[in-house]
Write an enzyme that holds these catalytic residues in place. Structure first.
Site, PDB file in Angstrom:
ATOM      1  N   ASN A 287       1.290  -6.359  12.464  1.00 18.28           N
ATOM      2  CA  ASN A 287       1.478  -5.551  11.254  1.00 18.28           C
ATOM      3  C   ASN A 287       1.743  -4.095  11.600  1.00 18.28           C
ATOM      4  OD1 ASN A 287       0.636  -7.900  10.023  1.00 18.28           O
ATOM      5  ND2 ASN A 287      -0.913  -6.910   8.761  1.00 18.28           N
TER       6      ASN A 287
ATOM      7  N   SER B 236       2.284   2.333   9.357  1.00 20.65           N
ATOM      8  CA  SER B 236       2.214   3.790   9.547  1.00 20.65           C
ATOM      9  C   SER B 236       3.390   4.350  10.346  1.00 20.65           C
ATOM     10  CB  SER B 236       0.905   4.166  10.242  1.00 20.65           C
ATOM     11  OG  SER B 236      -0.184   3.769   9.455  1.00 20.65           O
TER      12      SER B 236
ATOM     13  N   ASP C 142      -0.424  -8.476   1.595  1.00 22.39           N
ATOM     14  CA  ASP C 142      -1.211  -7.868   2.667  1.00 22.39           C
ATOM     15  C   ASP C 142      -2.586  -7.466   2.105  1.00 22.39           C
ATOM     16  OD1 ASP C 142      -1.652  -6.743   5.196  1.00 22.39           O
ATOM     17  OD2 ASP C 142      -0.784  -4.801   4.634  1.00 22.39           O
ATOM     18  N   HIS C 143      -3.638  -7.835   2.773  1.00 23.61           N
ATOM     19  CA  HIS C 143      -5.006  -7.471   2.361  1.00 23.61           C
ATOM     20  C   HIS C 143      -5.345  -7.855   0.918  1.00 23.61           C
ATOM     21  CE1 HIS C 143      -5.997  -5.398   6.068  1.00 23.61           C
ATOM     22  NE2 HIS C 143      -4.792  -4.853   6.038  1.00 23.61           N
TER      23      HIS C 143
ATOM     24  N   SER D  65       1.010  -4.459  -0.044  1.00 19.21           N
ATOM     25  CA  SER D  65      -0.436  -4.327  -0.227  1.00 19.21           C
ATOM     26  C   SER D  65      -0.721  -4.230  -1.724  1.00 19.21           C
ATOM     27  CB  SER D  65      -0.926  -3.049   0.464  1.00 19.21           C
ATOM     28  OG  SER D  65      -0.376  -1.929  -0.214  1.00 19.21           O
TER      29      SER D  65
ATOM     30  N   SER E  62       0.382   0.146  14.612  1.00 21.31           N
ATOM     31  CA  SER E  62       1.348   1.234  14.793  1.00 21.31           C
ATOM     32  C   SER E  62       1.056   1.960  16.098  1.00 21.31           C
ATOM     33  CB  SER E  62       1.278   2.209  13.610  1.00 21.31           C
ATOM     34  OG  SER E  62       2.043   1.705  12.531  1.00 21.31           O
TER      35      SER E  62
ATOM     36  N   GLY F 284      -3.066  -3.077  11.998  1.00 22.60           N
ATOM     37  CA  GLY F 284      -3.269  -1.734  12.565  1.00 22.60           C
ATOM     38  C   GLY F 284      -2.544  -1.519  13.884  1.00 22.60           C
TER      39      GLY F 284
HETATM   40  O1  G3H Z   1      -3.234  -2.080   5.930  1.00 16.41           O
HETATM   41  C1  G3H Z   1      -2.828  -1.204   5.224  1.00 16.41           C
HETATM   42  C2  G3H Z   1      -1.372  -1.057   4.987  1.00 16.41           C
HETATM   43  O2  G3H Z   1      -0.831  -0.053   5.820  1.00 16.41           O
HETATM   44  C3  G3H Z   1      -1.090  -0.791   3.544  1.00 16.41           C
HETATM   45  O3  G3H Z   1      -1.504   0.482   3.211  1.00 16.41           O
HETATM   46  O4  G3H Z   1      -2.935   0.184   1.205  1.00 16.41           O
HETATM   47  O5  G3H Z   1      -1.827   2.381   1.712  1.00 16.41           O
HETATM   48  O6  G3H Z   1      -0.471   0.423   0.942  1.00 16.41           O
HETATM   49  P1  G3H Z   1      -1.717   0.898   1.660  1.00 16.41           P
HETATM   50  P1  13P Z   2      -0.809   0.501  10.737  1.00 13.33           P
HETATM   51  O1  13P Z   2      -1.484   1.486   9.850  1.00 13.33           O
HETATM   52  O2  13P Z   2      -1.265   0.645  12.158  1.00 13.33           O
HETATM   53  O3  13P Z   2       0.680   0.580  10.633  1.00 13.33           O
HETATM   54  O4  13P Z   2      -1.256  -0.971  10.266  1.00 13.33           O
HETATM   55  C1  13P Z   2      -0.627  -1.603   9.191  1.00 13.33           C
HETATM   56  C2  13P Z   2      -1.331  -2.834   8.746  1.00 13.33           C
HETATM   57  O5  13P Z   2      -2.206  -3.365   9.394  1.00 13.33           O
HETATM   58  C3  13P Z   2      -0.923  -3.406   7.464  1.00 13.33           C
HETATM   59  O6  13P Z   2      -1.735  -4.482   7.101  1.00 13.33           O
HETATM   60 ZN    ZN Z   3      -3.768  -4.300   7.750  1.00 15.54          ZN
END
Ligand code: G3H
Ligand code: 13P
Ligand code: ZN
Length: 334
Positions: free
Chosen positions: A270, A273, A98-99, A56, A230, A228
């Site tokens: 993905n 967490s 990611d994102h 990320s 997890s 999301g």
């Molecule tokens: O989608 C979010 C991922 O779990 C990355 O999280 O922005 O805290 O690195 P972070």
């Molecule tokens: P979780 O927080 O559910 O693990 O999702 C991670 C995620 O979507 C990373 O892009």
């Molecule tokens: Zn995500």
């Protein structure tokens, strides 16, 4: 410009083609440090699973963007050496942003050897999201880099973007977005959410498979991504709280629902967490049981082992990605 192929990465095209056909999902695991990366790659090699290792914007800021991308390159070399020593097949690895928040961040990753990027314009109005995504696709496709877009907003925190309620993806929007942008995969909002607190005890955790199926009807065979995802392992939460932690009760996405989603057009799931929880649980346990321990290898090492076990189980039992590496490499002609 560092070309991802020379570093040994693959883009997500062949991964998703096989995943859609063979009804599984490719794991997309986040990493911020060496132990997480080792656990992901070794767990996926052990289970012969393809894998998307993803970072990320927060990870790039935390660990330093240069260090992270060299670590990812090192992980490919480590995987190849281990595969050779153990006389097992190599696995396909994609390095993914990611994102991604802007064209600039995507370009920076592409130039440093990423094979895939996400541009997350989900918080923008549809038109603006489509335009931004189209720009990223135009740039990325020149280098054969795959792009993930998103429509619909997940509850929880998406990097700096915080939203309290879901805005489910409207099935009517997907055809237009996909054809207008040229994206290679599409993240959708169907009730999953980021972080460790997804549903309160007493709430019925449910992802909207009905919306997923509506979307699938409109773009048959198109690769869908679930963020999301997890499941918030309750044993890890209990271990954390038994050993000085103070996590509130929470329920994640049930693994059987993810397994069902992976059998459909969902071909990237993905998970971040759950890994954070499992690592934290192990470290807290060791700190309680061995208060005199101060060598980071003695607590990060066991945490890494616990994490690797978790990834192996996810690949085998939830994503269905174990033993699929060879089919992807065959399609890629490697
Ligand atoms: O989608 C979010 C991922 O779990 C990355 O999280 O922005 O805290 O690195 P972070
Ligand atoms: P979780 O927080 O559910 O693990 O999702 C991670 C995620 O979507 C990373 O892009
Ligand atoms: Zn995500």
């Amino acid at each position: 410009m560092i070309k991802y192929r020379t570093l040994g990465f693959v883009n997500t095209k062949d991964m998703f083609a096989v995943a859609v056909k063979e009804e599984f999902a490719v794991p997309a695991y986040n990493f911020n440090n060496m132990e997480q990366l080792q656990a992901i790659v070794m767990g996926c090699l052990e289970t012969q699973s393809p894998v998307i290792i993803q970072v990320s914007k927060g990870a790039r800021d935390y660990a330093d963007r240069t260090l992270l991308s060299y670590m990812a390159q090192g992980a490919v070399e480590m995987m190849k050496r281990e595969a050779k020593a153990r006389k097992i097949s190599e696995i396909p690895i994609a390095l993914h942003l990611d994102h991604g928040d802007s064209l600039e961040t995507c370009i920076s990753c592409i130039e440093s050897g990423f094979s895939s990027v996400m541009i997350d314009g989900s918080h923008l109005p549809h038109q603006e999201n489509a335009e931004l995504t189209r720009e990223v696709v135009e740039y990325a496709h020149k280098y054969d880099i795959t792009v993930e877009g998103e429509i619909g907003v997940l509850a929880g925190v998406e990097d700096d973007v915080s939203s309290l309620t879901h805005t489910y993806t409207e099935p009517e929007d997907v055809q237009d977005f996909v054809s207008r942008t040229g994206v290679d995969s599409l993240a959708i909002a169907i009730g999953t959410s980021h972080g460790a607190f997804k549903f309160k005890p007493g709430q019925k955790p449910e992802i909207r498979l009905d919306i997923l199926h509506e979307i699938e009807k409109r773009i048959p065979g198109f690769p869908i991504v679930l963020h999301g995802s997890s499941s918030v392992p309750q044993d890890a939460v209990e271990t954390i709280n038994k050993n000085g932690g103070k996590l509130k009760d929470s329920i994640g996405i049930p693994e059987d629902q993810l397994r069902n989603a992976a059998r459909s057009a969902v071909c990237k799931i993905n998970i971040d967490s759950d890994g954070r929880l499992v690592m934290t649980a192990k470290i807290r346990e060791i700190f309680s049981q061995k208060p005199a321990e101060f060598d980071p290898r003695k607590y990060l090492g066991p945490a890494r082992d616990a994490l690797r076990e978790m990834y192996m189980r996810k690949n085998r039992e939830v994503l269905g990605s174990a033993d699929r590496a060879a089919a992807i490499l065959a399609l890629a002609g490697r």
